[in-house]
Scaffold this motif. Structure first.
Motif, mmCIF file in Angstrom:
data_model
loop_
_atom_site.group_PDB
_atom_site.id
_atom_site.type_symbol
_atom_site.label_atom_id
_atom_site.label_comp_id
_atom_site.label_asym_id
_atom_site.label_seq_id
_atom_site.Cartn_x
_atom_site.Cartn_y
_atom_site.Cartn_z
ATOM 1 N N GLY A 109 0.790 -1.218 0.000
ATOM 2 C CA GLY A 109 0.000 0.000 0.000
ATOM 3 C C GLY A 109 0.823 1.267 0.000
ATOM 4 O O GLY A 109 0.382 2.317 -0.455
ATOM 5 N N GLU A 110 2.043 1.211 0.502
ATOM 6 C CA GLU A 110 2.895 2.403 0.566
ATOM 7 C C GLU A 110 3.243 2.917 -0.827
ATOM 8 O O GLU A 110 3.318 4.127 -1.067
ATOM 9 N N ASP A 111 3.450 2.002 -1.748
ATOM 10 C CA ASP A 111 3.851 2.393 -3.096
ATOM 11 C C ASP A 111 2.710 2.331 -4.104
ATOM 12 O O ASP A 111 2.720 3.050 -5.100
ATOM 13 N N ASN A 112 1.754 1.476 -3.846
ATOM 14 C CA ASN A 112 0.680 1.263 -4.819
ATOM 15 C C ASN A 112 -0.588 0.830 -4.094
ATOM 16 O O ASN A 112 -0.802 -0.357 -3.844
ATOM 17 N N ALA A 113 -1.443 1.787 -3.759
ATOM 18 C CA ALA A 113 -2.659 1.488 -3.005
ATOM 19 C C ALA A 113 -3.589 0.578 -3.793
ATOM 20 O O ALA A 113 -4.260 -0.286 -3.228
ATOM 21 N N ALA A 114 -3.643 0.759 -5.120
ATOM 22 C CA ALA A 114 -4.528 -0.073 -5.947
ATOM 23 C C ALA A 114 -4.092 -1.534 -5.900
ATOM 24 O O ALA A 114 -4.922 -2.445 -5.830
ATOM 25 N N LEU A 115 -2.757 -1.765 -5.948
ATOM 26 C CA LEU A 115 -2.248 -3.133 -5.885
ATOM 27 C C LEU A 115 -2.558 -3.755 -4.522
ATOM 28 O O LEU A 115 -2.938 -4.926 -4.438
ATOM 29 N N ALA A 116 -2.412 -2.978 -3.453
ATOM 30 C CA ALA A 116 -2.719 -3.492 -2.115
ATOM 31 C C ALA A 116 -4.182 -3.896 -2.013
ATOM 32 O O ALA A 116 -4.522 -4.913 -1.390
ATOM 33 N N GLN A 117 -5.075 -3.120 -2.662
ATOM 34 C CA GLN A 117 -6.496 -3.458 -2.634
ATOM 35 C C GLN A 117 -6.773 -4.732 -3.425
ATOM 36 O O GLN A 117 -7.581 -5.566 -3.017
ATOM 37 N N ILE A 118 -6.079 -4.908 -4.532
ATOM 38 C CA ILE A 118 -6.247 -6.133 -5.315
ATOM 39 C C ILE A 118 -5.820 -7.350 -4.496
ATOM 40 O O ILE A 118 -6.480 -8.387 -4.499
ATOM 41 N N VAL A 119 -4.696 -7.217 -3.776
ATOM 42 C CA VAL A 119 -4.220 -8.320 -2.935
ATOM 43 C C VAL A 119 -5.222 -8.597 -1.807
ATOM 44 O O VAL A 119 -5.473 -9.758 -1.460
ATOM 45 N N ALA A 120 -5.801 -7.539 -1.241
ATOM 46 C CA ALA A 120 -6.809 -7.734 -0.193
ATOM 47 C C ALA A 120 -8.013 -8.487 -0.739
ATOM 48 O O ALA A 120 -8.541 -9.401 -0.088
ATOM 49 N N TRP A 121 -8.455 -8.129 -1.951
ATOM 50 C CA TRP A 121 -9.555 -8.880 -2.574
ATOM 51 C C TRP A 121 -9.132 -10.326 -2.854
ATOM 52 O O TRP A 121 -9.937 -11.254 -2.712
ATOM 53 N N ALA A 122 -7.871 -10.511 -3.257
ATOM 54 C CA ALA A 122 -7.384 -11.869 -3.523
ATOM 55 C C ALA A 122 -7.406 -12.717 -2.259
ATOM 56 O O ALA A 122 -7.630 -13.933 -2.319
ATOM 57 N N SER A 123 -7.185 -12.090 -1.094
ATOM 58 C CA SER A 123 -7.242 -12.854 0.155
ATOM 59 C C SER A 123 -8.652 -13.360 0.427
ATOM 60 O O SER A 123 -8.839 -14.357 1.117
ATOM 61 N N VAL A 124 -9.657 -12.660 -0.122
ATOM 62 C CA VAL A 124 -11.026 -13.163 -0.050
ATOM 63 C C VAL A 124 -11.136 -14.426 -0.896
ATOM 64 O O VAL A 124 -11.722 -15.432 -0.494
ATOM 65 N N GLY A 125 -10.554 -14.382 -2.089
ATOM 66 C CA GLY A 125 -10.685 -15.504 -3.010
ATOM 67 C C GLY A 125 -9.899 -16.732 -2.624
ATOM 68 O O GLY A 125 -10.280 -17.850 -2.981
ATOM 69 N N ILE A 126 -8.798 -16.560 -1.883
ATOM 70 C CA ILE A 126 -7.961 -17.707 -1.520
ATOM 71 C C ILE A 126 -8.758 -18.777 -0.790
ATOM 72 O O ILE A 126 -8.582 -19.976 -1.015
ATOM 73 N N SER A 127 -9.645 -18.354 0.096
ATOM 74 C CA SER A 127 -10.401 -19.340 0.870
ATOM 75 C C SER A 127 -11.277 -20.214 -0.023
ATOM 76 O O SER A 127 -11.548 -21.369 0.303
ATOM 77 N N PHE A 128 -11.718 -19.652 -1.161
ATOM 78 C CA PHE A 128 -12.563 -20.424 -2.075
ATOM 79 C C PHE A 128 -11.804 -21.615 -2.653
ATOM 80 O O PHE A 128 -12.409 -22.643 -2.975
ATOM 81 N N LEU A 129 -10.496 -21.466 -2.791
ATOM 82 C CA LEU A 129 -9.703 -22.551 -3.352
ATOM 83 C C LEU A 129 -9.702 -23.772 -2.449
ATOM 84 O O LEU A 129 -9.464 -24.892 -2.902
ATOM 85 N N LEU B 26 -0.707 -15.343 8.896
ATOM 86 C CA LEU B 26 -1.712 -15.923 9.779
ATOM 87 C C LEU B 26 -3.121 -15.553 9.332
ATOM 88 O O LEU B 26 -4.057 -16.354 9.471
ATOM 89 N N LEU B 27 -3.281 -14.362 8.781
ATOM 90 C CA LEU B 27 -4.590 -13.963 8.256
ATOM 91 C C LEU B 27 -5.035 -14.911 7.151
ATOM 92 O O LEU B 27 -6.193 -15.352 7.112
ATOM 93 N N ILE B 28 -4.109 -15.257 6.269
ATOM 94 C CA ILE B 28 -4.422 -16.175 5.173
ATOM 95 C C ILE B 28 -4.738 -17.575 5.711
ATOM 96 O O ILE B 28 -5.657 -18.248 5.228
ATOM 97 N N VAL B 29 -3.983 -18.022 6.724
ATOM 98 C CA VAL B 29 -4.241 -19.341 7.322
ATOM 99 C C VAL B 29 -5.652 -19.406 7.889
ATOM 100 O O VAL B 29 -6.378 -20.388 7.683
ATOM 101 N N LEU B 30 -6.050 -18.371 8.599
ATOM 102 C CA LEU B 30 -7.402 -18.333 9.171
ATOM 103 C C LEU B 30 -8.448 -18.241 8.073
ATOM 104 O O LEU B 30 -9.542 -18.807 8.192
#
Length: 454
Positions: free
Chosen positions: A56-76, A128-132
């Motif tokens: 987020g420090e260098d690219n807020a849009a990329l950080a948001q995409i990664v945050a959305w991706a953390s939503v999708g990881i659980s679906f896998l 740990l967030l991803i693990v949970l």
């Protein structure tokens, strides 16, 4: 039993046990999806800042995409959860799975609420967030199949769609509960307070919901269809192997049928609110109000979709729902982009008119697609695969389309294409399956649908 006879069957008063089943599946599913959705909304508002700080420090849009991706990881991990739940559910019953998944989902949610941020723990915090989040995915993979079958297998033939809609409306109710909580916290806290501790409160509140759901589900009796199968000793020794070898066509169809609804649903659940705040500059409270209105519409039309499917047919109900989504997927963005609360809310509400009919009958449709001894595995795995194709990375894809093109309506093209695929898939399900005997597969064999399922 003919389709006409089935659809014209007289109603009956709900028994005490049927009321307990409907309450148990509704309350439990609402709690499970509250847990799941509170994470999705947090991903839209705070997780990019709190857990993916270096990006987020260098690219807020990329950080948001990664945050959305953390939503999708659980679906896998939903298919793995579905496989494990199917093995247990097809051998030991639907009820035990529901208790296990409730505890797993709720426990992970509470721990997320206690998890230190990147600023405190560094890279260990997002790990740990991803693990949970994975644990949430495993639990969600088994939750829906158990709740859907418990409701449908207790239902009289002519009310399967309505009974099956109860675990379905747990989704919009969970969304309403999660969104309402976020709205209340946003209203009573400053931006700094919300980022520091306010967002954690809905996660910690899940502890109370776990206890409530656990007590309610303990009182629900096991599915009569499963008990009858057990008495006849027809348990499959390898339900997953049989599913893959003899019913892979219906498993694949089940996945495609759900894909578009799940993708569009996750836009309603989290993306629209974040889009309004981060892209359109709307007030967070306004976008949450719009989401609440969407949740109400989703609840109404999902219950209606289950009810009407008992009268006009499941396939036709799905086709109506997906037809509405196809037509509305692109135009709705021109209302959303006005950043006007009334028009923003109207766009979401109209979308739910299509979401309801393409979701309400799903429990009954899936239950009638699979024979009893592999039914739990079939509906759970089909649902889990559909969620990967559809909702897993819907928000991530939507954000990427927006960042790349700057044209929001192209997200509508993406949703419309998925809806066309799901429309075709549901049209391939034989209508004669509706009303089939769920206890005994001899009727299925007489209708010559087993071959079609392979």
């Amino acid at each position: 039993m003919s389709q006409t006879t089935y659809l014209s069957s007289e109603g009956h008063d709900l028994t005490r046990e049927e009321k307990k089943v409907l309450a148990g599946t509704l309350v439990g599913t609402t709690i499970e999806w509250y847990d799941f959705f509170i994470y999705a909304q947090a991903a839209g508002f705070v997780l990019a800042v709190l857990y993916f700080e270096p990006l987020g420090e260098d690219n807020a849009a990329l950080a948001q995409i990664v945050a959305w991706a953390s939503v999708g990881i659980s679906f896998l991990f939903r298919p793995l959860g579905a496989i494990l739940a199917g093995m247990v559910g097809d051998r030991y019953g639907r009820k035990v799975v529901l208790v296990i998944t409730l505890m797993g989902m709720g426990g992970a949610t509470v721990l997320i609420g206690l998890l230190p941020t990147y600023a405190s723990w560094g890279v260990l915090a997002p790990v740990l967030l991803i693990v949970l989040r994975v644990l949430q995915g495993l639990s969600a993979g088994g939750e829906w199949g158990g709740a859907a079958l418990l409701a449908v297998e207790h239902a009289p033939r002519h009310k399967r769609g309505l009974f099956g809609a109860y675990p379905q409306i747990g989704v919009p109710l969970g969304m309403l509960l999660a969104t309402g909580f976020m709205f209340a916290l946003n209203a009573i806290t400053t931006e700094e307070q919300f980022l520091e501790w306010g967002w954690r409160v809905p996660f910690l509140f899940s502890f109370v919901l776990i206890i409530v759901g656990f007590l309610i589900r303990l009182k629900v009796d096991e599915s009569p269809v499963f008990l009858e199968m057990k008495e006849r000793k027809k348990e499959s020794s390898a339900p997953l192997k049989e599913l893959v070898t003899t019913h892979k066509k219906y498993t694949f169809l089940a996945a495609l049928i759900f894909a578009a609804n799940n993708a569009a649903g996750y836009l309603v659940i989290a993306f629209f609110a974040a889009y309004g705040v981060n892209t359109l500059g709307m007030d967070r409270n306004d976008t949450l109000i719009a989401s609440l209105i969407g949740g109400v519409g989703w609840f109404i039309f999902t219950l209606f979709g289950g009810w009407i499917s008992d009268r006009i047919g499941r396939v036709k109900t799905f086709q109506i729902g997906y037809g509405i989504i196809i037509v509305w997927a692109i135009p709705m963005w021109f209302l959303l982009d006005t950043a006007s609360l009334p028009l923003f809310a109207l766009a979401i509400f109209i979308l739910t008119i299509g979401l309801g009919p393409s979701y309400g009958p799903q429990s009954a449709l899936y239950a009638e697609m699979f024979p009893v001894n592999i039914r739990f595995s079939g509906v759970s795995i089909g649902y889990a695969l559909g969620s990967i194709i559809g909702g897993a990375f819907a928000a991530t894809i939507a954000q990427t389309i927006l960042n790349t093109t700057g044209q929001s309506w192209l997200i509508g093209v993406y949703i419309a294409i998925l809806a066309i695929i799901s429309f075709i898939a549901v049209s391939m399900v034989p209508k004669k399956l509706q009303g089939i005997n769920l206890n005994d597969d001899s009727e299925r064999e007489e209708l010559s649908v087993t071959t079609g399922a392979r």
